[in-house]
Design an enzyme around this catalytic site. Structure first.
Site, short mmCIF file in Angstrom:
data_model
loop_
_atom_site.label_atom_id
_atom_site.label_comp_id
_atom_site.label_asym_id
_atom_site.label_seq_id
_atom_site.Cartn_x
_atom_site.Cartn_y
_atom_site.Cartn_z
N SER A 7 -25.49 -114.53 27.84
CA SER A 7 -24.58 -115.23 26.94
C SER A 7 -23.30 -115.55 27.70
CB SER A 7 -24.24 -114.35 25.73
OG SER A 7 -23.11 -114.88 25.07
N HIS A 31 -28.04 -118.05 27.36
CA HIS A 31 -27.96 -117.94 25.90
C HIS A 31 -26.67 -118.61 25.44
CE1 HIS A 31 -28.60 -115.75 22.01
NE2 HIS A 31 -27.27 -115.67 22.00
N ASP A 33 -24.24 -119.65 22.44
CA ASP A 33 -23.90 -119.31 21.07
C ASP A 33 -23.16 -120.46 20.41
OD1 ASP A 33 -24.78 -116.51 20.73
OD2 ASP A 33 -23.44 -116.15 22.43
N MET A 35 -21.33 -121.75 17.18
CA MET A 35 -20.70 -121.23 15.96
C MET A 35 -19.88 -122.34 15.32
SD MET A 35 -19.40 -117.54 17.30
CE MET A 35 -20.43 -116.50 18.35
N HIS A 64 -28.58 -120.34 20.31
CA HIS A 64 -28.46 -119.46 19.15
C HIS A 64 -27.51 -120.13 18.16
CE1 HIS A 64 -27.01 -115.26 17.52
NE2 HIS A 64 -27.63 -115.98 16.62
N MET A 66 -25.47 -120.31 15.07
CA MET A 66 -24.83 -119.58 13.97
C MET A 66 -24.08 -120.62 13.16
SD MET A 66 -23.75 -116.33 16.27
CE MET A 66 -24.08 -117.27 17.75
N ASP A 174 -29.51 -109.00 20.19
CA ASP A 174 -28.29 -109.71 20.60
C ASP A 174 -27.07 -108.98 20.06
OD1 ASP A 174 -26.33 -111.52 21.29
OD2 ASP A 174 -27.05 -113.14 19.98
N GLY A 175 -26.24 -108.49 20.99
CA GLY A 175 -24.98 -107.87 20.62
C GLY A 175 -24.87 -106.44 21.09
C1 DX5 Z 1 -22.44 -112.70 18.97
C2 DX5 Z 1 -23.29 -113.54 19.88
C3 DX5 Z 1 -23.73 -112.83 21.10
C4 DX5 Z 1 -22.62 -112.37 22.01
C5 DX5 Z 1 -23.09 -111.10 22.64
O1 DX5 Z 1 -22.36 -113.31 17.74
O2 DX5 Z 1 -24.43 -114.01 19.21
O3 DX5 Z 1 -24.69 -113.60 21.83
O4 DX5 Z 1 -22.28 -113.27 23.01
O5 DX5 Z 1 -22.04 -110.60 23.37
P1 DX5 Z 1 -21.96 -109.07 23.81
O6 DX5 Z 1 -23.11 -108.83 24.74
O7 DX5 Z 1 -20.63 -108.97 24.44
O8 DX5 Z 1 -22.08 -108.26 22.55
ZN ZN Z 2 -26.04 -114.91 20.45
#
Ligand code: DX5
Ligand code: ZN
Length: 219
Positions: A7, A31, A33, A35, A64, A66, A174-175
């Site tokens: 990510s 990956h 993200d 948002m 991903h 969101m 994830d996370g």
């Molecule tokens: C959070 C994201 C993740 C995030 C993970 O909403 O979907 O992909 O980047 O980051 P880390 O590994 O720092 O938790």
């Molecule tokens: Zn993610």
């Protein structure tokens, strides 16, 4: 066989090409993200900026999403050259149709669930998806603590896949992934791991991705 998805949420956005280059030889997927400030209280990339990252990425891209109203808002993403698209069950009115739309665009289709959503809500769609994404933090931000209480969801999903001869499908977490939690998720049955801040906080990002891989499998 496991996969590490890097990510870039906590990478330096002002120098993304260089940040991505640091992990390109070590991670399996990038990956990304997405948002929208509605589904989660944070905003990252819009379709235009995502497209430019996808087009220039040396790694296959795992999108991903969101975003709210994912049935409709997924459309521009299906037109990009990404490897996979994850949509959140909480943001869909017709999960089956949207997973089909993603697959018809030549991508792997994934169904994601937030920590508060039971894994049982994914079970009706096992045949329609290529990956289950079990969120191990509340989506929205990087650098949060891994929620171990999500591991029974991963174990149950693995049990269903095994029982139905569907182990070609992937289970992603994830996370909050780090050297310890990646092992926990692997032992629960995950095979695909998103790593964000642990990698970019490291003085040797590429080496950290390699380390995570061996921590997961214990090899
Ligand atoms: C959070 C994201 C993740 C995030 C993970 O909403 O979907 O992909 O980047 O980051 P880390 O590994 O720092 O938790
Ligand atoms: Zn993610």
């Amino acid at each position: 066989m496991i996969r590490i998805c890097q990510s870039i949420l906590n990478a330096n956005f002002d120098d993304l090409p260089n940040e991505i280059a640091k992990v390109a030889k070590y991670a399996d997927l990038l990956h990304l993200d997405i948002m929208d400030g509605k589904f989660v209280p944070n905003t990252t990339f819009n379709p235009q900026s995502a497209r430019s990252i996808v087009e220039n990425s040396p790694l296959p891209v795992d999108l991903h999403l969101m975003i709210s109203e994912a049935d409709r808002m997924v459309l521009p993403y299906t037109k990009m050259n990404a490897a996979s698209i994850s949509v959140h069950l909480e943001a869909l009115s017709d999960p089956r149709a949207t997973l089909r739309l993603i697959r018809d665009s030549g991508k792997r289709a994934a169904l994601a669930i937030k920590p508060g959503t039971p894994i049982e809500s994914v079970e009706p769609y096992l045949q329609d998806l290529d990956m289950i994404l079990v969120m191990t933090v509340e989506p929205g931000f990087g650098g949060q603590r891994f929620i171990s209480e999500m591991m029974p969801k991963v174990s149950l999903a693995r049990k269903w896949l095994t029982q139905n001869g569907l182990n070609e499908k992937w289970i992603q977490v994830d996370g909050g992934i780090n050297e310890t939690t990646i092992r926990e998720a692997f032992l629960a049955g995950a095979d695909t791991f998103v790593a964000g801040s642990v990698v970019y906080k490291s003085s040797d990002p590429g080496g950290m991705v390699a380390k995570l891989r061996s921590c997961a499998t214990g090899e």
